[in-house]
Design an enzyme around this catalytic site. Structure first.
Site, mmCIF file in Angstrom:
data_model
loop_
_atom_site.group_PDB
_atom_site.id
_atom_site.type_symbol
_atom_site.label_atom_id
_atom_site.label_comp_id
_atom_site.label_asym_id
_atom_site.label_seq_id
_atom_site.Cartn_x
_atom_site.Cartn_y
_atom_site.Cartn_z
ATOM 1 C CD GLU A 116 -5.531 -18.188 32.359
ATOM 2 O OE1 GLU A 116 -5.047 -19.232 32.838
ATOM 3 O OE2 GLU A 116 -5.235 -17.744 31.256
ATOM 4 C CD GLU A 163 -11.117 -14.944 9.931
ATOM 5 O OE1 GLU A 163 -11.133 -16.175 9.846
ATOM 6 O OE2 GLU A 163 -10.080 -14.261 9.781
#
Length: 272
Positions: free
Chosen positions: A113, A82
């Site tokens: 992960e 953004e």
């Protein structure tokens, strides 16, 4: 020494959720959510310290990297993605990486992960270097992908910080600028997309917004460098110019389209 159980994994203060009415569920979730900003307030000095070093490094040409897995990784990628449309910066200025790659933004990638070496491999694809800052995001503070990336970054002289929601976690101990927002047990035990995710999102908002303000990407309270990627944003930019210069809509829109940004349009008008 064996690591203690993360705060994010502690049992919920509520039980028999399935027996609650919808109104009870909403009230209780909302009551828990209200505690998040209070916990963030307690660590504002820690957030300030991290932002100061990010701004200093970026003024030297450095970049900001986020790494995370699952919800934490998605939030980092969201914040990074953004920045270009909001502040008109390069896509390469704030970079978010998630364990498992972009596919993991939509679907879980099994065991991604748990790899302690993959984060550094991912970071090297972007030629991470000493003017950059790496922020690891992990609610539990125990995610191997994130801890491994932070450890490797420090070995290579790169400044590190983290955002976690557990106290005295391995991630916080590995990072130079740790931010620990200990929001307590989740409403649904272990569902860290709730309070922990909210806390991480709010802190990320603080970091990227404050950094961009200090780098001169905001004038007054306006996003003067935002990308004009749709009609709504063109309208918003036009209004900014009207407010700043006291001119009509047609002239303001013409200036905006001619110069490509609110900042450049205002500067061009002022030079007349």
């Amino acid at each position: 020494m064996k690591n203690k159980k993360p705060d994010t994994e502690k049992p919920s203060k509520y039980d028999d959720l399935e027996k609650m009415s919808i109104s009870e569920l909403l009230l209780n979730i909302n009551n828990e959510d209200k505690t998040v900003p209070q916990k963030i307030e307690e660590v504002l000095p820690k957030i300030e310290c991290l932002i100061e070093v990010i701004v200093a490094k970026m003024k030297l040409g450095g970049r900001l990297f986020y790494i995370g897995a699952g919800t934490s990784g998605r939030l980092g990628v969201l914040d990074a993605s953004e920045c270009p449309p909001t502040y008109g910066v390069s896509d390469n200025m704030v970079i978010g990486l998630i364990a498992g790659g972009d596919y993991a933004l939509r679907k879980a990638v099994e065991n991604a992960e748990d790899d302690t070496e993959q984060a550094w491999k991912d970071l090297q694809e972007f030629d991470i270097e000493k003017n950059d800052v790496l922020v690891g995001i992990a609610a539990s503070g125990t995610t191997p992908y994130v801890i491994g990336g932070i450890n490797d970054a420090r070995k290579n002289g790169i400044t590190t910080g983290c955002i976690t929601c557990s106290s005295d976690s391995p991630l916080a101990r590995a990072s130079e600028y740790p931010i620990e927002v200990v929001v307590g047990p989740e409403f649904v035990t272990g569902s860290t997309r709730m309070k922990a995710g909210t806390a991480q999102k709010l802190v990320l908002n603080m970091i990227s917004t404050t950094v961009m303000v200090k780098l001169g990407r905001v004038k007054g309270n306006k996003m003067v460098d935002m990308q004009l990627s749709n009609r709504k944003l063109v309208g918003r930019g036009t209004q900014m110019i009207m407010d700043e210069l006291g001119i009509g809509e047609k002239e303001a829109e013409k200036l905006l389209k001619e110069h490509g940004s609110v900042r450049k349009a205002i500067a061009a008008f002022s030079r007349k």
